[in-house]
Design an enzyme around this catalytic site. Structure first.
Site, PDB file in Angstrom:
ATOM      1  N   GLU A 102       0.837  -1.057   0.039  1.00 20.72           N
ATOM      2  CA  GLU A 102      -0.031  -0.044   0.043  1.00 20.72           C
ATOM      3  C   GLU A 102       0.966   1.150   0.095  1.00 20.72           C
ATOM      4  O   GLU A 102       1.958   1.316   0.734  1.00 20.72           O
ATOM      5  CB  GLU A 102      -0.860   0.011   1.284  1.00 20.72           C
ATOM      6  CG  GLU A 102      -2.005   1.168   1.167  1.00 20.72           C
ATOM      7  CD  GLU A 102      -3.021   1.293   2.588  1.00 20.72           C
ATOM      8  OE1 GLU A 102      -4.008   1.755   2.141  1.00 20.72           O
ATOM      9  OE2 GLU A 102      -2.406   0.853   3.406  1.00 20.72           O
ATOM     10  N   GLY A 112       3.350   1.500  11.225  1.00 21.41           N
ATOM     11  CA  GLY A 112       2.800   0.890  12.553  1.00 21.41           C
ATOM     12  C   GLY A 112       2.501  -0.641  12.066  1.00 21.41           C
ATOM     13  O   GLY A 112       2.950  -1.464  12.588  1.00 21.41           O
ATOM     14  N   ALA A 113       1.756  -0.723  11.238  1.00 23.74           N
ATOM     15  CA  ALA A 113       1.293  -1.984  10.670  1.00 23.74           C
ATOM     16  C   ALA A 113       0.401  -1.915   9.195  1.00 23.74           C
ATOM     17  O   ALA A 113       0.117  -0.778   8.667  1.00 23.74           O
ATOM     18  CB  ALA A 113       0.132  -2.271  11.692  1.00 23.74           C
ATOM     19  N   MET A 114       0.173  -3.156   8.814  1.00 23.53           N
ATOM     20  CA  MET A 114      -0.742  -3.016   7.552  1.00 23.53           C
ATOM     21  C   MET A 114      -1.727  -4.128   7.438  1.00 23.53           C
ATOM     22  O   MET A 114      -1.539  -5.055   7.998  1.00 23.53           O
ATOM     23  CB  MET A 114       0.358  -3.382   6.380  1.00 23.53           C
ATOM     24  CG  MET A 114      -0.241  -3.246   4.908  1.00 23.53           C
ATOM     25  SD  MET A 114      -1.007  -2.060   4.237  1.00 23.53           S
ATOM     26  CE  MET A 114      -2.284  -2.649   3.200  1.00 23.53           C
ATOM     27  N   GLU A 115      -2.938  -3.701   6.817  1.00 23.20           N
ATOM     28  CA  GLU A 115      -4.092  -4.663   6.840  1.00 23.20           C
ATOM     29  C   GLU A 115      -4.179  -5.600   5.867  1.00 23.20           C
ATOM     30  O   GLU A 115      -5.504  -6.053   5.662  1.00 23.20           O
ATOM     31  CB  GLU A 115      -5.366  -3.584   6.844  1.00 23.20           C
ATOM     32  CG  GLU A 115      -5.715  -3.082   5.542  1.00 23.20           C
ATOM     33  CD  GLU A 115      -5.046  -1.652   5.619  1.00 23.20           C
ATOM     34  OE1 GLU A 115      -5.604  -0.790   4.768  1.00 23.20           O
ATOM     35  OE2 GLU A 115      -4.190  -1.286   6.006  1.00 23.20           O
ATOM     36  N   HIS A 168      -7.064  -1.822  15.022  1.00 21.35           N
ATOM     37  CA  HIS A 168      -7.135  -0.965  13.825  1.00 21.35           C
ATOM     38  C   HIS A 168      -7.130  -1.806  12.479  1.00 21.35           C
ATOM     39  O   HIS A 168      -7.980  -1.666  11.615  1.00 21.35           O
ATOM     40  CB  HIS A 168      -6.013  -0.002  13.896  1.00 21.35           C
ATOM     41  CG  HIS A 168      -5.953   0.963  12.592  1.00 21.35           C
ATOM     42  ND1 HIS A 168      -6.261   2.245  12.602  1.00 21.35           N
ATOM     43  CD2 HIS A 168      -5.479   0.902  11.330  1.00 21.35           C
ATOM     44  CE1 HIS A 168      -6.224   2.936  11.435  1.00 21.35           C
ATOM     45  NE2 HIS A 168      -5.673   2.099  10.596  1.00 21.35           N
ATOM     46  N   GLU A 169      -6.129  -2.825  12.449  1.00 16.82           N
ATOM     47  CA  GLU A 169      -5.966  -3.524  11.397  1.00 16.82           C
ATOM     48  C   GLU A 169      -7.088  -4.510  11.037  1.00 16.82           C
ATOM     49  O   GLU A 169      -7.593  -4.747   9.890  1.00 16.82           O
ATOM     50  CB  GLU A 169      -4.576  -4.296  11.581  1.00 16.82           C
ATOM     51  CG  GLU A 169      -3.389  -3.343  11.609  1.00 16.82           C
ATOM     52  CD  GLU A 169      -3.227  -2.311  10.600  1.00 16.82           C
ATOM     53  OE1 GLU A 169      -3.811  -2.264   9.537  1.00 16.82           O
ATOM     54  OE2 GLU A 169      -2.946  -1.033  11.161  1.00 16.82           O
ATOM     55  N   HIS A 191     -10.124  -3.107   9.528  1.00 20.09           N
ATOM     56  CA  HIS A 191     -10.009  -2.800   8.126  1.00 20.09           C
ATOM     57  C   HIS A 191     -10.347  -3.934   7.248  1.00 20.09           C
ATOM     58  O   HIS A 191     -10.458  -3.798   6.091  1.00 20.09           O
ATOM     59  CB  HIS A 191      -8.158  -2.667   7.522  1.00 20.09           C
ATOM     60  CG  HIS A 191      -7.830  -1.142   7.688  1.00 20.09           C
ATOM     61  ND1 HIS A 191      -8.516  -0.066   7.028  1.00 20.09           N
ATOM     62  CD2 HIS A 191      -6.834  -0.683   8.343  1.00 20.09           C
ATOM     63  CE1 HIS A 191      -7.697   0.817   7.178  1.00 20.09           C
ATOM     64  NE2 HIS A 191      -6.804   0.641   8.090  1.00 20.09           N
TER      65      HIS A 191
END
Length: 822
Positions: A55, A189-192, A225-226, A229
């Protein structure tokens, strides 16, 4: 970034063609595309893994594709690997084929229909732990083998959260598994990625013995959060990146909604306001952008991943939920997700779903009577005037609620409103204008918001509601009141100014009986009073008059908000090296919170909010040289050093102890020695922060150089380290020189437009307040190519410095006098 393919003969409409492309590439050396990450085992052996991060526009770095969110497709993935490795992707493996004694080919199940940026694969030697949710989904956490014992908290949180979302959205999670992987080198921080979410290690790993309360909160929020998503973003995706907020604002908002239910002990609601204040800080600049903004090239798309898309997005959703009621809001979301599953959407699709849900819930209640007229409440729970009504207190039922008309005022124009309240007897006069910082702010004509106002008064703590859709309006109260407080609990994304003696009445209320209003309301007042100084609506002395009540404040939100307002002013003073005024300010700040600091136990007991407050206040006290704090921390550090780091320190006081310890060369070297050890991996960020407080320029320079090199300090942490060094009076020149000299390497590693680059640009220059500093910053960025000099973060940095110069020119003398008299 396009490829043209010529067919031997014309292609015919309506026919299917298969395109086969042979392609190859090296693993990327950056943090995006299909890239290489490394880690060392407990025995010091270097191991390599390969991981993806696509992304927004990097899937094309791994395989040829129509790399835009609206081109959804199903993906069939096969991966060849050595036997010692394990391959993961979005879907489970359906079969593995032995190609040779050392080579295996894994075939993954075909994915559901999804966008390219959500495809993911990892080849590593990770270990995992798993559980099954009550809906039958297998959830696993993957980490490097030596850290698998720190995966339990995230696994339990993920199981609870996935169950919560399936129930809340009334839509089953569509994949058979959900993996969470902790990646040693990770930029964000992170990815979904659907079914295989990826995280930086500090966002996923938690050690109950050593990790602080803030790390537990952070892990819970990032996982929430992830996983949000998986519905908002993955199942239903924005059509194009201009509406990125439909993904990110929602996931940010859902973090709070979900964690407050699954982990009520974390009290996440204590941290929501901070996000809205952060968003307002950038949204008040002229360089801000509407939540929904046209973007075309990859750098512009990357720039959308900012405080406006994430934090402002979540704040206006919170305001809308408060306005529509929780039930209507939820019904609208469910309708939206069900209607657009596996499709792409625009802003208006969401507003239509919410309007329809509101219509289904439509019902009448009775308004408070005003004068002799009977009032009726609209189905949205808000009293509203009809357009035609005169300024007499005549309430009417308006048209059916048009969510789109209201929300367009919040998503299609930048900035936010400043509502000025003037009380005259029973009449409350209201006026709205755009709140905007800056030396010569642009005119706010043409800006109009539909503002769901809420208020309480000295006579009634029942929340009253009023939708303001015009530049000016009047509310008539049933009786005269001593004070009125608008934007109850700061559920609205706007700032309020109380004209006449309105502020004096609220300041008296805070001094006499501050608990009459909620801690959110108190934090909101602390924030607003300083924002009004910025736009010349109030003198600095009025803001400082208000802060004096903080001596008796015990709640986390108003205390931290007081620090967030005062410390930046102290930093401005400190940079200017002005005649001892900054020392008087420091003394004032420490005295404000002295009683609270003296009462803190140096332990890990108490609620999460109490622990977070202890962590922040002890660090503040030690850094601002409050003797009792410094002496105690130095004592702890000496004992810890004597035990060669084996002594167990309370997690919430470690940062303060390390910060004091790092002030001596021997203490600094000792901390650095522990930094790379596996036993201290959950404390790495605390140690990094402490190392950046050194007074030695040589040591500060070494930290940044090492972060760029990436051997001892990982390059993923360079942006934060550079900003920490810039906040240090011994390091702020070094950080600026470092940024200028290494600009090309930084952009190559983190990418133009990324939030990492933005954090460095705004963080390094954020406390500049002289004309020569402004000239240097302008000169450097104008010497770069057009794409770099036009970055939004560069405009923000320049505007902020101009604002700082003006702030100091206008307020310094008055603040100096106030400090001498108080």
């Amino acid at each position: 970034e396009q490829l043209a393919l010529l067919a031997a003969r014309p292609l015919r409409a309506g026919h299917n063609y298969t395109l086969r492309i042979q392609y190859s590439a090296n693993l990327s050396e950056s943090f995006h595309g299909f890239y290489k990450s490394t880690y060392r085992t407990q025995d010091g052996e270097l191991r390599v893994l390969a991981v993806t991060h696509f992304e927004p526009t990097m899937a094309r770095m791994a395989f040829p594709c129509f790399d835009e969110p609206a081109f959804k497709a199903t993906f069939s993935i096969r991966i060849r690997r050595e036997r010692k490795h394990l391959a993961l992707s979005n879907m489970p493996i359906v079969k593995s084929v032995n190609l040779s004694p050392w080579l295996v080919e894994d075939h993954f199940d075909t994915t559901v229909k999804m966008s390219t940026y959500l495809v993911a694969f990892i080849i590593s030697d990770f270990k995992s732990i798993s559980k099954i949710t009550s809906h039958g989904v297998k959830v696993s956490v993957y980490t490097v083998p030596d850290k698998i014992n720190q995966a339990h908290y995230a696994l339990d949180a993920a199981v609870k959260l996935l169950d919560f979302y399936e129930d809340y959205f009334s839509i089953p999670y569509p994949l058979p598994k959900q993996d969470l992987a902790a990646i040693p080198d990770f930029q964000s921080g992170a990815m979904e990625n659907w079914g295989l979410t990826t995280y930086r290690e500090s966002a996923l790993l938690y050690d109950p013995e050593k990790s602080s309360a803030s790390s537990k909160l952070w892990t819970s929020m990032v996982v929430a959060h992830e996983l949000a998503h998986q519905w908002f973003g993955n199942l239903v995706t924005m059509e194009w990146w201009n509406d990125l907020w439909l993904n990110e604002g929602f996931a940010k908002f859902m973090e709070f909604l979900s964690v407050s239910v699954t982990h009520p002990e974390l009290r996440v609601e204590d941290h929501f306001l901070r996000r809205c204040f952060d968003a307002m800080e950038v949204d008040a600049l002229n360089s801000s952008h509407p939540i929904s903004t046209p973007v075309e090239d990859p750098a512009q798309i990357l720039e959308m991943f900012d405080d406006v898309s994430y934090n402002k997005g979540s704040c206006i959703l919170n305001m809308l939920r408060d306005y529509l009621t929780a039930d209507v809001f939820k019904a609208g979301l469910v309708q939206y997700l069900q209607k657009y599953s596996y499709q792409n959407t625009r802003n208006e699709d969401l507003w239509n779903s919410l309007s329809n849900a509101n219509f289904s819930f439509f019902c009448f209640q009775i308004c408070p009577t005003v004068g002799t007229d009977t009032n009726e409440l609209q189905g949205d729970g808000f009293c509203r005037r009809s357009r035609q009504s005169s300024s007499t207190a005549h309430w009417t039922k308006g048209e059916t609620l048009d969510v789109g008309a209201m929300m367009d005022t919040w998503t299609l124009q930048k900035g936010f409103p400043l509502v000025t309240v003037t009380v005259r007897g029973k009449n409350v006069h209201l006026q709205q204008e755009r709140y905007v910082n800056g030396a010569d702010p642009p005119s706010s004509t043409g800006y109009l918001w539909h503002i769901p106002l809420t208020y309480v008064t000295s006579k009634s703590d029942a929340v009253q509601r009023f939708l303001m859709t015009t530049k000016a309006d009047v509310i008539i109260l049933p009786e005269e009141v001593e004070w009125v407080k608008f934007n109850v609990d700061m559920n609205g994304y706007y700032i309020v100014h109380y004209e006449g003696d309105g502020w004096d009445r609220l300041i008296n209320l805070l001094k006499e009986n501050h608990t009459v209003i909620s801690s959110s309301d108190r934090a909101n007042l602390v924030n607003n009073v300083f924002q009004l100084v910025r736009v010349k609506k109030l003198p600095i002395s009025k803001a400082f008059d208000l802060t004096s009540y903080l001596r008796r404040e015990r709640e986390i939100m108003p205390v931290l908000q007081g620090l967030y307002e005062l410390i930046p002013i102290y930093r401005l003073m400190e940079r200017r090296d002005v005649d001892g005024t900054e020392e008087q300010l420091e003394e004032y700040m420490v005295n404000l919170f002295k009683d609270l600091i003296d009462r803190l136990s140096w332990s890990d007991e108490g609620s999460v909010s109490e622990r977070l407050l202890r962590h922040s206040l002890l660090l503040f006290a030690c850094l601002h040289r409050y003797r009792p704090c410094v002496d105690r921390a130095a004592g702890y550090f000496a004992e810890w050093q004597k035990s060669n780091g084996t002594l167990s320190l309370p997690a919430d006081v470690k940062t303060a102890v390390y910060a004091v310890g790092a002030q001596t060369p021997a203490g600094w070297d000792f901390l650095l020695g522990k930094y790379g050890l596996l036993a201290f991996n959950t404390e790495r960020e605390d140690i990094q922060l402490a190392l950046s407080f050194s007074g030695s320029q040589g040591k500060l320079q070494w930290l940044m150089d090492e972060g760029l090199r990436g051997d001892i300090i990982r390059t993923q942490d360079l942006p934060y380290i550079t900003v920490f060094v810039a906040k240090n009076p011994s390091g702020y020149q070094l950080a600026w020189t470092f940024l200028k000299q290494n600009w090309e390497k930084i952009v190559e590693k983190f990418e133009l437009g990324s939030s990492s680059v933005a954090v460095m640009v705004t963080g390094v220059t954020g406390r500049y307040s002289t004309r020569s500093q402004l000239a240097q910053v302008k000169e450097f960025f104008s010497s770069l190519d057009e794409k770099s000099s036009q970055l939004r973060c560069v405009q923000q940095a320049i505007e902020t410095i101009e604002d700082n110069i003006q702030w100091m020119d206008r307020n310094f003398e008055e603040l100096k006098t106030w400090l001498q008299n108080n």
